[in-house]
Design a protein around this motif. Structure first.
Motif, PDB file in Angstrom:
ATOM      1  N   ASN A 182       0.854  -1.187   0.000  1.00 36.39           N
ATOM      2  CA  ASN A 182       0.000   0.000   0.000  1.00 36.39           C
ATOM      3  C   ASN A 182       0.889   1.235   0.000  1.00 36.39           C
ATOM      4  O   ASN A 182       1.729   1.398   0.890  1.00 36.39           O
ATOM      5  N   CYS A 183       0.708   2.103  -0.993  1.00 37.80           N
ATOM      6  CA  CYS A 183       1.546   3.290  -1.144  1.00 37.80           C
ATOM      7  C   CYS A 183       0.676   4.534  -1.013  1.00 37.80           C
ATOM      8  O   CYS A 183      -0.376   4.649  -1.644  1.00 37.80           O
ATOM      9  N   LEU A 184       1.157   5.475  -0.200  1.00 36.49           N
ATOM     10  CA  LEU A 184       0.391   6.670   0.110  1.00 36.49           C
ATOM     11  C   LEU A 184       0.904   7.846  -0.714  1.00 36.49           C
ATOM     12  O   LEU A 184       2.001   8.356  -0.493  1.00 36.49           O
ATOM     13  N   LEU A 185       0.094   8.277  -1.683  1.00 31.59           N
ATOM     14  CA  LEU A 185       0.459   9.388  -2.544  1.00 31.59           C
ATOM     15  C   LEU A 185       0.199  10.733  -1.886  1.00 31.59           C
ATOM     16  O   LEU A 185       0.802  11.748  -2.252  1.00 31.59           O
ATOM     17  N   ASP A 186      -0.713  10.733  -0.908  1.00 31.20           N
ATOM     18  CA  ASP A 186      -1.005  11.967  -0.177  1.00 31.20           C
ATOM     19  C   ASP A 186      -1.698  11.596   1.130  1.00 31.20           C
ATOM     20  O   ASP A 186      -2.451  10.623   1.199  1.00 31.20           O
ATOM     21  N   GLY A 187      -1.438  12.383   2.191  1.00 37.21           N
ATOM     22  CA  GLY A 187      -2.138  12.193   3.444  1.00 37.21           C
ATOM     23  C   GLY A 187      -1.360  11.413   4.484  1.00 37.21           C
ATOM     24  O   GLY A 187      -0.132  11.276   4.430  1.00 37.21           O
ATOM     25  N   LYS A 188      -2.113  10.868   5.442  1.00 40.57           N
ATOM     26  CA  LYS A 188      -1.524  10.105   6.552  1.00 40.57           C
ATOM     27  C   LYS A 188      -2.497   9.019   6.976  1.00 40.57           C
ATOM     28  O   LYS A 188      -3.715   9.230   7.001  1.00 40.57           O
ATOM     29  N   LYS A 189      -1.981   7.842   7.281  1.00 38.05           N
ATOM     30  CA  LYS A 189      -2.803   6.726   7.748  1.00 38.05           C
ATOM     31  C   LYS A 189      -2.167   6.109   8.991  1.00 38.05           C
ATOM     32  O   LYS A 189      -0.940   5.994   9.075  1.00 38.05           O
TER      33      LYS A 189
END
Length: 457
Positions: A182-189
């Protein structure tokens, strides 16, 4: 009434006792993960590992991995390109699937379709989020991460999914039957991880087998309804823009997307039971070459049933015909002696070169759907074992004392000795069973050579 005594109604007394009981349940009616402090220990790296290292250290070991800021230096164009303006200009007419509500609900009718442009107009103000398989024209902006470029990974990419919201979304506590980057292009998880070995505890109460998720309220855990969750160790981690995380198949996880534009893609791929080193000739372990996602072949209709079936065989490299039925019957209690004739016929159908030895090259290339369709009930029992029972673990507390053995040079056997001797792990015990079959002349076992490109993770 006797003087000095007050009669307390039974209902009030019961309520008082219940309140006292629940007060002792740490995490009761609080968010998931409030029941105890998280463990540490999830590895973190600053790059995508090479396919060799990724398979050996994380796929085979079944361990998560955090890859910090890898999208900053890796060649995945979407990371820099996919602003709202760009998505509207290039994919505005693309039809996307949208969930209503920020908290995941798997009821029928939760999905609706709209164009990307309409979603972009609404998502900052309405309680919706986008989740759908990316379209072929979107693939031009995506490359395959280095870790998946060879060894067999690239042949079993099941799907690539886009997740898009204004943040505040929360998933169920669930598990997937696919491995996932899972790759996060924007934001925070924020992600809570629970090792699959705690399956019996997580699935003890309120587990929805169809869909593979828990009915627990992740924002307010009722510990009287889910008492076993009190005993479940977990990891908690946060990923930010530019980070990727590997989520191993069958690991339980809960994803909490923090407020703000939140855009992620995840590469879902079948759990690879065998790494084909020869497939990696020419792949540089230190440099992620551009492998367009559009060049990766679409999964075959039989890929899911094939990969679930192949998980049965672990690291066994090949079978003789006479050992195939023995092995399947030993692994799966529901496979009966009556099934043996069918297993023999299955072997013959899979053994495409008719040499009475079944290899991974054959298992990964033979058309498996005709075999499945001929023996659907037997295949269903095998697949059900893989999905439901394979990782059941009675080890939910400390590991038992290891069995300690000493080499006896005269007979080639081992006998008990003190703690300075060789320690036998559970994996050693499992492998011994397979070696015994090999010693009986029934099973061919080899070790796949591990190609070491002199890389350190």
């Amino acid at each position: 009434m006797r003087s000095g005594y007050i009669m307390v109604p039974a209902a009030i007394l019961a309520l008082t006792m219940l309140e006292s009981l629940t007060a002792e349940l740490r995490g009761h009616m609080k968010p998931l993960g409030s029941h105890q402090d998280p463990m540490g220990g999830i590895p973190v790296t600053g790059k995508f590992p090479s396919p060799w290292v990724f398979y050996q250290e994380f796929i085979m070991a079944g361990k998560p991995l955090v890859m910090k800021k890898v999208l900053e230096k890796d060649d995945i164009p979407a990371y820099h390109l996919w602003t709202d303006k760009y998505l509207r200009q290039h994919f505005g007419e693309t039809e996307v699937e949208v969930e209503k509500g920020k908290k995941e609900e798997r009821a029928e009718g939760g999905l609706k379709n709209m164009t990307m442009s309409k979603f972009l107009h609404l998502y900052q103000t309405e309680d919706i989020y986008q989740v759908f398989d990316i379209t072929p024209d979107m693939k031009k902006d995506l490359n395959l991460p280095l870790s998946l470029q060879c060894g067999g990974f690239q042949n079993f990419i099941q799907t690539v999914v886009l997740w898009f919201s204004s943040g505040g979304t929360k998933s169920h506590l669930h598990r997937d039957m696919l491995d996932n980057i899972n790759c996060l292009l924007d934001g925070k998880k924020e992600i809570i991880f629970i090792d699959k070995k705690y399956k019996d505890l997580v699935m003890a109460d309120g587990w929805m087998h169809e869909g593979g998720y828990s009915s627990v309220d992740v924002e307010s855990v009722d510990m009287t309804k889910f008492p076993q969750l009190q005993h479940v160790p977990y990891n908690r981690l946060t990923i930010s823009k530019g980070d990727c995380v590997f989520i191993p198949y069958k690991w339980f996880h809960f994803v909490d997307s923090k407020p703000g534009r939140n855009l992620a893609i995840n590469f879902w791929f079948h759990h690879l039971p065998w790494f084909n080193s020869s497939d990696c000739n020419g792949v540089d372990p230190f440099q992620n070459s551009s492998v367009p996602l559009s060049s990766v072949k679409e999964p075959n209709s039989d890929s899911e049933i094939r990969m679930l079936f192949l998980q049965l065989f672990g690291d066994i490299m090949s079978f003789y015909k006479r050992s195939f039925g023995d092995y399947v019957q030993q692994k799966i209690p529901s496979v009966t002696q009556k099934d043996r004739e069918n297993l023999n016929e299955i072997f013959l159908l899979l053994d495409t070169n008719n040499n009475n030895v079944l290899t991974w090259d054959e298992l990964l290339t033979v058309e498996i759907m005709p075999v499945y369709e001929k023996f659907p009930e037997l295949f269903e029992r095998i697949v059900s074992y893989i999905v439901d029972d394979e990782d059941s673990s009675s080890v939910i507390s400390d590991d038992p004392e290891p069995i300690v053995l000493e080499e006896d040079n005269s007979e080639g056997q081992r006998s008990p000795k003190d703690q300075s001797s060789v320690t036998k792990t559970p994996d050693d015990l499992e492998k011994e069973k397979l070696i015994k079959l090999a010693d009986d002349g029934n099973l061919v076992m080899e070790e796949e050579p591990f190609k070491n490109p002199h890389e350190e993770l």
